[in-house]
Design a protein around this motif. Sequence first.
Motif, PDB file in Angstrom:
ATOM      1  N   MET A   1     -23.645 -23.846  -2.193  1.00 31.50           N
ATOM      2  CA  MET A   1     -25.021 -23.583  -1.759  1.00 31.50           C
ATOM      3  C   MET A   1     -25.496 -24.660  -0.798  1.00 31.50           C
ATOM      4  SD  MET A   1     -28.326 -22.815  -4.124  1.00 31.50           S
ATOM      5  CE  MET A   1     -28.104 -24.254  -5.163  1.00 31.50           C
ATOM      6  N   ALA A   2     -25.084 -25.897  -1.050  1.00 33.73           N
ATOM      7  CA  ALA A   2     -25.477 -27.001  -0.163  1.00 33.73           C
ATOM      8  C   ALA A   2     -24.894 -26.807   1.231  1.00 33.73           C
ATOM      9  CB  ALA A   2     -25.030 -28.333  -0.751  1.00 33.73           C
TER      10      ALA A   2
ATOM     11  N   TYR B   1     -33.221 -20.431   1.098  1.00 35.82           N
ATOM     12  CA  TYR B   1     -32.416 -19.441   1.837  1.00 35.82           C
ATOM     13  C   TYR B   1     -31.488 -18.699   0.876  1.00 35.82           C
ATOM     14  CZ  TYR B   1     -28.967 -17.498   5.078  1.00 35.82           C
ATOM     15  OH  TYR B   1     -28.114 -16.649   5.746  1.00 35.82           O
ATOM     16  N   GLU B   2     -30.844 -19.466   0.010  1.00 32.45           N
ATOM     17  CA  GLU B   2     -29.962 -18.867  -0.993  1.00 32.45           C
ATOM     18  C   GLU B   2     -30.742 -17.868  -1.857  1.00 32.45           C
ATOM     19  OE1 GLU B   2     -26.765 -20.088  -0.996  1.00 32.45           O
ATOM     20  OE2 GLU B   2     -25.862 -19.263  -2.805  1.00 32.45           O
TER      21      GLU B   2
ATOM     22  N   ARG C   1     -24.015 -24.022   2.598  1.00 32.40           N
ATOM     23  CA  ARG C   1     -24.686 -22.883   3.224  1.00 32.40           C
ATOM     24  C   ARG C   1     -26.089 -23.272   3.683  1.00 32.40           C
ATOM     25  NH1 ARG C   1     -23.937 -18.977  -0.759  1.00 32.40           N
ATOM     26  NH2 ARG C   1     -21.893 -18.509   0.085  1.00 32.40           N
ATOM     27  N   GLY C   2     -26.764 -24.040   2.869  1.00 33.28           N
ATOM     28  CA  GLY C   2     -28.129 -24.455   3.210  1.00 33.28           C
ATOM     29  C   GLY C   2     -28.165 -25.325   4.455  1.00 33.28           C
ATOM     30  N   ILE C   3     -27.219 -26.272   4.545  1.00 33.38           N
ATOM     31  CA  ILE C   3     -27.200 -27.158   5.708  1.00 33.38           C
ATOM     32  C   ILE C   3     -26.773 -26.381   6.941  1.00 33.38           C
ATOM     33  CG2 ILE C   3     -26.303 -29.332   6.635  1.00 33.38           C
ATOM     34  CD1 ILE C   3     -25.790 -30.149   3.663  1.00 33.38           C
TER      35      ILE C   3
ATOM     36  N   ILE D   1     -29.213 -33.635  -9.426  1.00 34.46           N
ATOM     37  CA  ILE D   1     -28.016 -34.235  -8.834  1.00 34.46           C
ATOM     38  C   ILE D   1     -28.392 -35.184  -7.701  1.00 34.46           C
ATOM     39  CG2 ILE D   1     -25.798 -33.797  -7.702  1.00 34.46           C
ATOM     40  CD1 ILE D   1     -25.847 -30.976  -8.852  1.00 34.46           C
ATOM     41  N   LEU D   2     -29.241 -34.713  -6.813  1.00 35.13           N
ATOM     42  CA  LEU D   2     -29.627 -35.523  -5.657  1.00 35.13           C
ATOM     43  C   LEU D   2     -30.282 -36.835  -6.084  1.00 35.13           C
ATOM     44  CD1 LEU D   2     -31.120 -33.037  -2.994  1.00 35.13           C
ATOM     45  CD2 LEU D   2     -28.958 -34.275  -2.896  1.00 35.13           C
TER      46      LEU D   2
ATOM     47  N   HIS E   1     -23.545 -25.132  -6.714  1.00 33.59           N
ATOM     48  CA  HIS E   1     -24.462 -26.007  -5.980  1.00 33.59           C
ATOM     49  C   HIS E   1     -23.795 -26.662  -4.779  1.00 33.59           C
ATOM     50  CE1 HIS E   1     -28.363 -26.013  -8.098  1.00 33.59           C
ATOM     51  NE2 HIS E   1     -27.642 -25.428  -9.023  1.00 33.59           N
TER      52      HIS E   1
ATOM     53  N   HIS F   1     -24.931 -35.459   3.164  1.00 33.52           N
ATOM     54  CA  HIS F   1     -25.447 -34.762   1.984  1.00 33.52           C
ATOM     55  C   HIS F   1     -24.437 -34.804   0.832  1.00 33.52           C
ATOM     56  CE1 HIS F   1     -28.842 -32.273   0.649  1.00 33.52           C
ATOM     57  NE2 HIS F   1     -27.980 -31.656  -0.136  1.00 33.52           N
TER      58      HIS F   1
ATOM     59  N   HIS G   1     -33.130 -34.883   4.156  1.00 30.15           N
ATOM     60  CA  HIS G   1     -32.149 -34.211   3.306  1.00 30.15           C
ATOM     61  C   HIS G   1     -32.796 -33.561   2.086  1.00 30.15           C
ATOM     62  CE1 HIS G   1     -28.097 -34.786   5.037  1.00 30.15           C
ATOM     63  NE2 HIS G   1     -28.763 -35.644   5.778  1.00 30.15           N
TER      64      HIS G   1
ATOM     65  N   GLY H   1     -32.636 -24.974   2.038  1.00 29.57           N
ATOM     66  CA  GLY H   1     -31.338 -24.342   1.847  1.00 29.57           C
ATOM     67  C   GLY H   1     -31.289 -23.499   0.589  1.00 29.57           C
ATOM     68  N   ILE H   2     -31.847 -24.031  -0.489  1.00 22.44           N
ATOM     69  CA  ILE H   2     -31.826 -23.278  -1.739  1.00 22.44           C
ATOM     70  C   ILE H   2     -32.764 -22.069  -1.648  1.00 22.44           C
ATOM     71  CG2 ILE H   2     -32.129 -23.414  -4.248  1.00 22.44           C
ATOM     72  CD1 ILE H   2     -31.674 -26.488  -3.932  1.00 22.44           C
TER      73      ILE H   2
ATOM     74  N   LEU I   1     -24.578 -36.088  -3.001  1.00 26.44           N
ATOM     75  CA  LEU I   1     -24.215 -35.184  -4.095  1.00 26.44           C
ATOM     76  C   LEU I   1     -23.085 -35.757  -4.945  1.00 26.44           C
ATOM     77  CD1 LEU I   1     -24.317 -31.547  -2.634  1.00 26.44           C
ATOM     78  CD2 LEU I   1     -25.888 -32.581  -4.279  1.00 26.44           C
TER      79      LEU I   1
ATOM     80  N   MET J   1     -34.456 -30.431   3.493  1.00 26.25           N
ATOM     81  CA  MET J   1     -33.380 -29.509   3.874  1.00 26.25           C
ATOM     82  C   MET J   1     -32.790 -28.833   2.644  1.00 26.25           C
ATOM     83  SD  MET J   1     -30.107 -30.285   6.279  1.00 26.25           S
ATOM     84  CE  MET J   1     -29.569 -31.721   5.362  1.00 26.25           C
TER      85      MET J   1
ATOM     86  N   HIS K   1     -30.545 -28.909  -8.649  1.00 26.25           N
ATOM     87  CA  HIS K   1     -30.039 -29.562  -7.446  1.00 26.25           C
ATOM     88  C   HIS K   1     -30.675 -30.942  -7.260  1.00 26.25           C
ATOM     89  CE1 HIS K   1     -27.489 -28.850  -3.907  1.00 26.25           C
ATOM     90  NE2 HIS K   1     -28.329 -29.639  -3.247  1.00 26.25           N
TER      91      HIS K   1
END
Lengths: 207, 207
Positions: B171-172, A178-179, B174-176, A199-200, B168, B196, A168, A175-176, B200, A171, A196
């Motif tokens: 974005m998460a 990709y953004e 979309r990323g996944i 937060i994680l 965020h 995920h 995760h 993902g970020i 979060l 990933m 991010h």
Amino acid sequence: MKNLKLNNRQAKAIETKAKIYDSADQLFRTYGFDHVSVDSIVEKAGVSKGSFYVHFDSKNSLISALATDFVARLDLDYKSFLESFPPNAMASEILLSIVGKIVDVLTLTIGYNSMKIIYEALITRTINTDPIVGYDRELYKMFNEIIKKGIDQQEFQTEMTIDTITKHCIMAIRGITYEWCIRYPDFDLKSEVLIHFKILLNGLKKQ
Amino acid sequence: MKNLKLNNRQAKAIETKAKIYDSADQLFRTYGFDHVSVDSIVEKAGVSKGSFYVHFDSKNSLISALATDFVARLDLDYKSFLESFPPNAMASEILLSIVGKIVDVLTLTIGYNSMKIIYEALITRTINTDPIVGYDRELYKMFNEIIKKGIDQQEFQTEMTIDTITKHCIMAIRGITYEWCIRYPDFDLKSEVLIHFKILLNGLKKQ
DNA sequence: CAAGTATAATGACCATAGTCAGTGACTTAA
DNA sequence: TTAAGTCACTGACTATGGTCATTATACTTG
């Protein structure tokens, strides 16, 4: 086991492929991917267009090969970076550092154009994605170590497996990124990744 | 303010544009973006190729127009789903529900093939991505409301702005979803998204 | 209505990624 | 040595996104 001895013909083929690879590398660095045609690559390499497609499935496949080789070399770089941390360092700090390091490489060393082409190739599956997304990749092993350390040091919760957390985390970076690729240039990859992960990591903490 | 009265010529032009749009829509749904040429679109529409480029800047521009309309319809669906929740529901529960709903739509209603095409189009084509990723999109407003509710109800921490958290979260997803696209079928989108978001949401909780 | 103007529409044309049937130098087996 | 077979290599060809000078026709003006 493949035969390691090459006959003349096979040696010539490898040489041809290398000529194409090197010519493309030079042209791409000078003019950028979009402004270099396959015709110009084969002209510089002194081979025919058909020969290009003997050695590479597509123009993107060649670009991906170039970038993948580069990224593979970078995993070594990440590893030596990781080894520079003292044993008593906190896992969350190591994690944030290496994530910052990775993002610096993506933005400054590799750059947006190459990253976009790699991420595009990943989704269109015109290339072998394993060196980049396969769980055997050195990057996953490195993250695994860090997460394990965090759990051993009672920093992280144990509700999820080490592998799950590892997957995760990577990933999330992907993902970020990709953004970043779809929002460029209106997106600061580094600061968003750090937010991010704040937060994680908070969500992964014990208690 | 533009003149709302149309003369015959303008009406014909709109009709031509609609014929191209509808033909493309049908062909894309059947064969996918990559397997439909501009030539085939104009043939089905019964107009010339030049006419296509009178009404659309590029093939990607047309795809963008289609995607815009599609996304708008989706968001309406999400919105009515959101409005079905009682006012006293917890923000984290609403968030998990709507995220689950979105993922169900992505996997079951839209499906992998179309999602791949959209995510590929976002990164490869030079389409106008604003209707999908723009912060004006209705989806962002909906998430914003939920996050705001979570902060008002003292569920979520206030270290970050509502906008930041909103961005965020989406974005998460979309990323996944990107990860799903590149790992399909060896990846369960719904369960990974829920894992995920568990991390979060834990990281967003107060204290 | 006739002449002039604006613009929707046309299709031949271009650039470039990718294909494939054919060639001949090299390898292998007798 | 030589015949058969292999395979890297070739380049003319196809497919397709996009361009642009030209044409057709609706609209405007005198």
